[in-house]
Design a protein around this motif. Structure first.
Motif, PDB file in Angstrom:
ATOM      1  N   THR A  45      -4.324   3.403   8.369  1.00  0.00           N
ATOM      2  CA  THR A  45      -3.325   2.888   7.429  1.00  0.00           C
ATOM      3  C   THR A  45      -3.625   1.434   7.117  1.00  0.00           C
ATOM      4  O   THR A  45      -3.948   0.639   8.011  1.00  0.00           O
ATOM      5  CB  THR A  45      -1.910   3.007   8.023  1.00  0.00           C
ATOM      6  N   LEU A  46      -3.515   1.068   5.850  1.00  0.00           N
ATOM      7  CA  LEU A  46      -3.796  -0.289   5.405  1.00  0.00           C
ATOM      8  C   LEU A  46      -2.490  -0.993   5.066  1.00  0.00           C
ATOM      9  O   LEU A  46      -1.596  -0.406   4.443  1.00  0.00           O
ATOM     10  CB  LEU A  46      -4.692  -0.246   4.167  1.00  0.00           C
ATOM     11  N   LEU A  79      -5.010  -8.511   4.313  1.00  0.00           N
ATOM     12  CA  LEU A  79      -5.070  -7.087   4.606  1.00  0.00           C
ATOM     13  C   LEU A  79      -5.217  -6.878   6.110  1.00  0.00           C
ATOM     14  O   LEU A  79      -5.761  -7.719   6.825  1.00  0.00           O
ATOM     15  CB  LEU A  79      -6.262  -6.446   3.903  1.00  0.00           C
ATOM     16  N   HIS A  80      -4.725  -5.730   6.558  1.00  0.00           N
ATOM     17  CA  HIS A  80      -4.908  -5.326   7.961  1.00  0.00           C
ATOM     18  C   HIS A  80      -5.020  -3.813   8.003  1.00  0.00           C
ATOM     19  O   HIS A  80      -4.281  -3.106   7.306  1.00  0.00           O
ATOM     20  CB  HIS A  80      -3.725  -5.776   8.822  1.00  0.00           C
ATOM     21  N   TYR A 137     -12.260  -3.283   3.268  1.00  0.00           N
ATOM     22  CA  TYR A 137     -11.321  -3.286   2.152  1.00  0.00           C
ATOM     23  C   TYR A 137     -11.166  -4.712   1.633  1.00  0.00           C
ATOM     24  O   TYR A 137     -11.129  -5.670   2.426  1.00  0.00           O
ATOM     25  CB  TYR A 137      -9.956  -2.766   2.591  1.00  0.00           C
ATOM     26  N   ILE A 138     -11.052  -4.863   0.328  1.00  0.00           N
ATOM     27  CA  ILE A 138     -10.942  -6.181  -0.306  1.00  0.00           C
ATOM     28  C   ILE A 138      -9.810  -6.158  -1.328  1.00  0.00           C
ATOM     29  O   ILE A 138      -9.731  -5.238  -2.152  1.00  0.00           O
ATOM     30  CB  ILE A 138     -12.257  -6.582  -1.007  1.00  0.00           C
ATOM     31  N   GLU A 161       2.393  -0.721   2.522  1.00  0.00           N
ATOM     32  CA  GLU A 161       1.684   0.190   3.420  1.00  0.00           C
ATOM     33  C   GLU A 161       0.945   1.204   2.561  1.00  0.00           C
ATOM     34  O   GLU A 161       1.540   1.827   1.674  1.00  0.00           O
ATOM     35  CB  GLU A 161       2.684   0.893   4.330  1.00  0.00           C
ATOM     36  N   ILE A 162      -0.351   1.371   2.828  1.00  0.00           N
ATOM     37  CA  ILE A 162      -1.183   2.251   2.018  1.00  0.00           C
ATOM     38  C   ILE A 162      -1.903   3.243   2.926  1.00  0.00           C
ATOM     39  O   ILE A 162      -2.559   2.848   3.893  1.00  0.00           O
ATOM     40  CB  ILE A 162      -2.237   1.447   1.219  1.00  0.00           C
ATOM     41  N   ASP A 163      -1.764   4.525   2.618  1.00  0.00           N
ATOM     42  CA  ASP A 163      -2.526   5.549   3.322  1.00  0.00           C
ATOM     43  C   ASP A 163      -2.845   6.678   2.345  1.00  0.00           C
ATOM     44  O   ASP A 163      -2.655   6.524   1.133  1.00  0.00           O
ATOM     45  CB  ASP A 163      -1.782   6.060   4.566  1.00  0.00           C
TER      46      ASP A 163
END
Length: 313
Positions: A62-63, A55-56, A299-300, A85-87
């Motif tokens: 934004t993840l 993860l970053h 975040y995990i 991409e997660i937001d």
């Protein structure tokens, strides 16, 4: 390497579903603040989360998540192919057509970096750059099994190695060199850079947390006790002067001090995805971990039961 910047019809439907789910969860998760709170583990996305590896978190929150996948006996290799991409708007595919992507780092121009094409052959892997438009390109090939990747403020990349006793260094112009060689580095995956420019890395096999200076000197910070040797630590991240590492076999999150102290920070040790207070929540083979320092969130990702979990400080 080909460019991959498109979506299938099924991907669009998936995004629409997750957008509604994720947006609601974020609103509920962040809350309204006020007073000292009890730290809790919360599921942001449940079993629909499509990634299980590195993860970053970008500066805007934004993840990015890589999906290493699981071993497919029919293919004879791990089957992950995508980076997500997660937001607050939901989840979308950032790049696809990769081969078991690992790690995640972002430079000052918004380019993402992953290791791919190693896939259990332990011969070599490829460091890939994913541009903001989703196109991907090969940066360099790295001997062994390049795993975790991190980057410093000068856009210099550092690569851990799962199957070689090395840390590689890659300059912005693509020049590659070996920063350090030490037997203790064989099996490292999690990697980060501290405020002094030292590389901090965690050994998947031994649960050693190691420091590597810019001169290539390697020293032990701590060994996390009572772990499953050979399958001990997934990834790690630095957050507020401590090291947080995922106990992938023990189903817990560890907190490690630079003075060598270690403790179980979160998780009962039971295999599950139960939310709640740190000492009551459960994880299912926690693997990737990243810190959003601005918003004070860990975040995990999980290698066992799919899921994106979070702890807000």
């Amino acid at each position: 390497m080909k460019n991959h910047n498109f979506f299938t019809k099924s991907t669009v439907l998936f995004i629409a579903f997750i957008t509604v789910f994720f947006t609601g969860c974020v609103k509920d998760f962040i809350g309204h603040g006020g007073g000292k709170k009890t730290l809790k583990v919360k599921t942001i996305i449940g079993t629909d989360f499509p990634a299980n590896d590195g993860l970053h978190v970008a500066p805007d929150g934004t993840l990015y998540a890589s999906n290493f996948g699981v071993f497919d006996p029919a293919l004879g290799k791990y089957n992950g192919t995508q980076v997500f991409e997660i937001d607050k708007r939901g989840v979308k595919v950032k790049a696809e057509g990769l081969e078991a992507p690992m790690g995640s780092a972002e430079d000052s121009n918004g380019n993402l970096y992953f290791n791919t094409e190693n896939n259990n052959d332990a011969v070599s892997g490829v460091l890939v750059k994913v541009a903001p438009d989703g196109s991907s390109s090969k940066i360099t090939e790295i001997p062994g099994w390049p795993s975790g990747v991190t980057i410093d403020e000068q856009d210099v990349l550092y690569i851990a190695n799962f199957f070689a006793p090395t840390i590689h260094k890659v300059l912005p112009d693509g020049t590659i060199s070996i920063l350090a060689t030490d037997d203790r580095l064989f099996g490292c995956v999690g990697i980060d850079v501290d405020d002094e420019g030292n590389i901090i890395t965690a050994n998947f096999f031994t649960a050693d947390i190691l420091k590597v200076t810019q001169e290539g000197e390697v020293s032990l910070i701590a060994n996390i006790p009572n772990t499953t040797q050979g399958f001990a630590i997934g990834y790690m991240t630095l957050f507020e002067d401590d090291i947080y590492a995922t106990g992938i076999s023990e189903n817990v999150i560890y907190k490690v001090g630079f003075d060598g102290t270690t403790e179980v920070f979160a998780g009962t040790g039971e295999n599950g995805s139960v939310d709640g207070k740190l000492n009551e929540a459960s994880f299912s083979a926690p693997n990737g971990i990243a810190a959003d320092e601005r918003r004070r969130i860990l975040y995990i990702s999980q290698y066992g039961e799919p899921g994106l979990r979070a702890i807000k400080f």
